[in-house]
Design a protein around this motif. Structure first.
Motif, PDB file in Angstrom:
ATOM      1  N   ASN A  12     -40.554 -11.809-109.680  1.00 61.27           N
ATOM      2  CA  ASN A  12     -40.926 -12.661-110.815  1.00 61.27           C
ATOM      3  C   ASN A  12     -41.461 -13.994-110.304  1.00 61.27           C
ATOM      4  O   ASN A  12     -40.770 -14.999-110.273  1.00 61.27           O
ATOM      5  CB  ASN A  12     -39.721 -12.884-111.725  1.00 61.27           C
ATOM      6  CG  ASN A  12     -39.250 -11.596-112.357  1.00 61.27           C
ATOM      7  OD1 ASN A  12     -40.058 -10.786-112.770  1.00 61.27           O
ATOM      8  ND2 ASN A  12     -37.941 -11.412-112.418  1.00 61.27           N
ATOM      9  N   ILE A  15     -46.481 -18.368-112.143  1.00 61.09           N
ATOM     10  CA  ILE A  15     -47.901 -18.649-112.064  1.00 61.09           C
ATOM     11  C   ILE A  15     -48.289 -19.496-113.261  1.00 61.09           C
ATOM     12  O   ILE A  15     -47.587 -19.519-114.280  1.00 61.09           O
ATOM     13  CB  ILE A  15     -48.742 -17.362-112.021  1.00 61.09           C
ATOM     14  CG1 ILE A  15     -48.490 -16.508-113.264  1.00 61.09           C
ATOM     15  CG2 ILE A  15     -48.475 -16.578-110.751  1.00 61.09           C
ATOM     16  CD1 ILE A  15     -49.393 -15.318-113.377  1.00 61.09           C
ATOM     17  N   SER A  16     -49.410 -20.192-113.156  1.00 62.68           N
ATOM     18  CA  SER A  16     -49.843 -21.079-114.221  1.00 62.68           C
ATOM     19  C   SER A  16     -50.323 -20.276-115.431  1.00 62.68           C
ATOM     20  O   SER A  16     -50.652 -19.091-115.333  1.00 62.68           O
ATOM     21  CB  SER A  16     -50.970 -21.976-113.721  1.00 62.68           C
ATOM     22  OG  SER A  16     -52.148 -21.213-113.506  1.00 62.68           O
ATOM     23  N   ASP A  17     -50.396 -20.954-116.564  1.00 61.66           N
ATOM     24  CA  ASP A  17     -50.891 -20.312-117.779  1.00 61.66           C
ATOM     25  C   ASP A  17     -52.341 -19.875-117.616  1.00 61.66           C
ATOM     26  O   ASP A  17     -52.759 -18.846-118.147  1.00 61.66           O
ATOM     27  CB  ASP A  17     -50.756 -21.260-118.971  1.00 61.66           C
ATOM     28  CG  ASP A  17     -49.306 -21.512-119.363  1.00 61.66           C
ATOM     29  OD1 ASP A  17     -48.445 -20.686-118.981  1.00 61.66           O
ATOM     30  OD2 ASP A  17     -49.034 -22.522-120.030  1.00 61.66           O
ATOM     31  N   GLN A  20     -52.374 -16.747-115.554  1.00 58.81           N
ATOM     32  CA  GLN A  20     -51.835 -15.672-116.383  1.00 58.81           C
ATOM     33  C   GLN A  20     -52.902 -15.160-117.343  1.00 58.81           C
ATOM     34  O   GLN A  20     -53.044 -13.953-117.563  1.00 58.81           O
ATOM     35  CB  GLN A  20     -50.620 -16.168-117.174  1.00 58.81           C
ATOM     36  CG  GLN A  20     -49.979 -15.097-118.051  1.00 58.81           C
ATOM     37  CD  GLN A  20     -49.387 -13.947-117.260  1.00 58.81           C
ATOM     38  OE1 GLN A  20     -48.698 -14.171-116.263  1.00 58.81           O
ATOM     39  NE2 GLN A  20     -49.665 -12.728-117.682  1.00 58.81           N
ATOM     40  N   GLY A  21     -53.702 -16.091-117.875  1.00 60.46           N
ATOM     41  CA  GLY A  21     -54.795 -15.702-118.760  1.00 60.46           C
ATOM     42  C   GLY A  21     -55.852 -14.892-118.035  1.00 60.46           C
ATOM     43  O   GLY A  21     -56.387 -13.915-118.576  1.00 60.46           O
ATOM     44  N   TYR A  22     -56.148 -15.298-116.785  1.00 63.06           N
ATOM     45  CA  TYR A  22     -57.121 -14.553-115.976  1.00 63.06           C
ATOM     46  C   TYR A  22     -56.626 -13.125-115.708  1.00 63.06           C
ATOM     47  O   TYR A  22     -57.395 -12.161-115.754  1.00 63.06           O
ATOM     48  CB  TYR A  22     -57.363 -15.269-114.651  1.00 63.06           C
ATOM     49  CG  TYR A  22     -58.147 -16.561-114.760  1.00 63.06           C
ATOM     50  CD1 TYR A  22     -58.799 -16.908-115.928  1.00 63.06           C
ATOM     51  CD2 TYR A  22     -58.220 -17.435-113.672  1.00 63.06           C
ATOM     52  CE1 TYR A  22     -59.521 -18.094-116.024  1.00 63.06           C
ATOM     53  CE2 TYR A  22     -58.944 -18.616-113.754  1.00 63.06           C
ATOM     54  CZ  TYR A  22     -59.586 -18.944-114.925  1.00 63.06           C
ATOM     55  OH  TYR A  22     -60.297 -20.110-115.011  1.00 63.06           O
ATOM     56  N   ILE A  23     -55.337 -13.004-115.400  1.00 60.54           N
ATOM     57  CA  ILE A  23     -54.762 -11.682-115.127  1.00 60.54           C
ATOM     58  C   ILE A  23     -54.855 -10.800-116.367  1.00 60.54           C
ATOM     59  O   ILE A  23     -55.211  -9.618-116.289  1.00 60.54           O
ATOM     60  CB  ILE A  23     -53.298 -11.820-114.649  1.00 60.54           C
ATOM     61  CG1 ILE A  23     -53.243 -12.491-113.273  1.00 60.54           C
ATOM     62  CG2 ILE A  23     -52.621 -10.450-114.595  1.00 60.54           C
ATOM     63  CD1 ILE A  23     -51.843 -12.852-112.817  1.00 60.54           C
ATOM     64  N   GLU A  24     -54.535 -11.373-117.529  1.00 57.47           N
ATOM     65  CA  GLU A  24     -54.608 -10.614-118.776  1.00 57.47           C
ATOM     66  C   GLU A  24     -56.048 -10.207-119.090  1.00 57.47           C
ATOM     67  O   GLU A  24     -56.299  -9.088-119.566  1.00 57.47           O
ATOM     68  CB  GLU A  24     -54.013 -11.445-119.911  1.00 57.47           C
ATOM     69  CG  GLU A  24     -52.506 -11.640-119.776  1.00 57.47           C
ATOM     70  CD  GLU A  24     -51.940 -12.602-120.811  1.00 57.47           C
ATOM     71  OE1 GLU A  24     -52.737 -13.117-121.626  1.00 57.47           O
ATOM     72  OE2 GLU A  24     -50.715 -12.849-120.802  1.00 57.47           O
ATOM     73  N   HIS A  60     -49.909  -6.910-107.057  1.00 59.66           N
ATOM     74  CA  HIS A  60     -48.960  -8.004-106.865  1.00 59.66           C
ATOM     75  C   HIS A  60     -48.382  -7.863-105.468  1.00 59.66           C
ATOM     76  O   HIS A  60     -47.715  -6.869-105.166  1.00 59.66           O
ATOM     77  CB  HIS A  60     -47.855  -7.923-107.921  1.00 59.66           C
ATOM     78  CG  HIS A  60     -46.973  -9.120-107.944  1.00 59.66           C
ATOM     79  ND1 HIS A  60     -45.738  -9.126-108.539  1.00 59.66           N
ATOM     80  CD2 HIS A  60     -47.149 -10.369-107.443  1.00 59.66           C
ATOM     81  CE1 HIS A  60     -45.178 -10.311-108.397  1.00 59.66           C
ATOM     82  NE2 HIS A  60     -46.014 -11.079-107.738  1.00 59.66           N
ATOM     83  N   TYR A  65     -51.041 -12.531-106.991  1.00 61.02           N
ATOM     84  CA  TYR A  65     -51.745 -11.458-107.675  1.00 61.02           C
ATOM     85  C   TYR A  65     -53.184 -11.370-107.170  1.00 61.02           C
ATOM     86  O   TYR A  65     -53.813 -12.389-106.863  1.00 61.02           O
ATOM     87  CB  TYR A  65     -51.759 -11.706-109.182  1.00 61.02           C
ATOM     88  CG  TYR A  65     -50.423 -11.472-109.851  1.00 61.02           C
ATOM     89  CD1 TYR A  65     -50.103 -10.233-110.409  1.00 61.02           C
ATOM     90  CD2 TYR A  65     -49.471 -12.492-109.918  1.00 61.02           C
ATOM     91  CE1 TYR A  65     -48.874 -10.017-111.022  1.00 61.02           C
ATOM     92  CE2 TYR A  65     -48.241 -12.278-110.528  1.00 61.02           C
ATOM     93  CZ  TYR A  65     -47.962 -11.037-111.070  1.00 61.02           C
ATOM     94  OH  TYR A  65     -46.740 -10.828-111.663  1.00 61.02           O
TER      95      TYR A  65
END
Length: 203
Positions: A12, A15-17, A20-24, A60, A65
């Motif tokens: 776990n 990571i920054s928001d 996280q948005g890029y990963i999504e 991961h 990531y």
């Protein structure tokens, strides 16, 4: 078949928001087989580049990531790290792509890491405390070592990427000497001189 990502580890990590948005975004692109516009700076580039990719897998590994994708700029598969220093923009596009049915993840990642290319075999002499430290752990891939005397360890191993080799060697400071390849030896000498020059400028 739906592809949502392949995870080498599952801790776990924070990571920054933004990341996280890029990963999504990348995960959605993989699921819907849609192109992504990326602004990215690789380790070997001095400037950011804007190009399109076809995302294939999210990985991961060691707290970070990555995305394996086909680059329309390089005309080949590349590994992109989700990093605020490297990845500056990640936009899902309307354009779709057909995923290569013959894609095999194992062909695009290394044996002990993510770098598949630039395999380099290194022969070194490691001294004193660093020699003991190196003998106690497995460094690189398929290491072979032999004590030459009580303070000197002859060590041969394979690194997956020149930068990985350089980072390890520099971490040992004056307790290691590269024997082969000569090109790596020259690179280490150059970096040591550049470091010395950097400190001289500050005096």
């Amino acid at each position: 078949e739906t592809h949502t990502g392949f995870y080498l580890t599952n801790d776990n990590s924070l990571i920054s928001d933004v990341l996280q948005g890029y990963i999504e975004t990348m995960a959605q692109a993989i699921k819907e087989q849609r192109c992504v516009a990326l602004v990215y700076r690789s380790m070997k580039d001095e400037t950011q580049k804007r190009f399109r990719i076809h995302p294939y897998e999210i990985l991961h590994y060691k707290g970070a990531y990555y995305c394996i994708a086909y680059s329309l700029l390089a005309k080949d598969y590349r590994t992109y790290k989700f990093s605020q220093e490297r990845m500056k923009h990640c936009e899902l596009l309307d354009q779709h792509f057909n995923r290569d049915a013959n894609f095999d993840l194992k062909q695009h990642i290394g044996t002990v890491g993510l770098i598949k290319h630039e395999i380099i075999e290194v022969e070194m002499e490691i001294y004193h405390q660093a020699a003991v430290f190196s003998a106690e752990r497995s460094i690189g891939l398929h290491p072979i070592f032999q004590w030459l005397d009580d303070h000197t360890l002859h060590y041969k191993t394979i690194f997956e990427g020149k930068q990985e080799a350089i980072s390890f060697i520099l971490s040992l400071g004056n307790m290691v000497k590269v024997i082969q390849p000569l090109s790596l030896q020259e690179e280490i000498v150059k970096q040591a001189k550049d470091m010395l020059e950097l400190y001289r400028k500050k005096e």
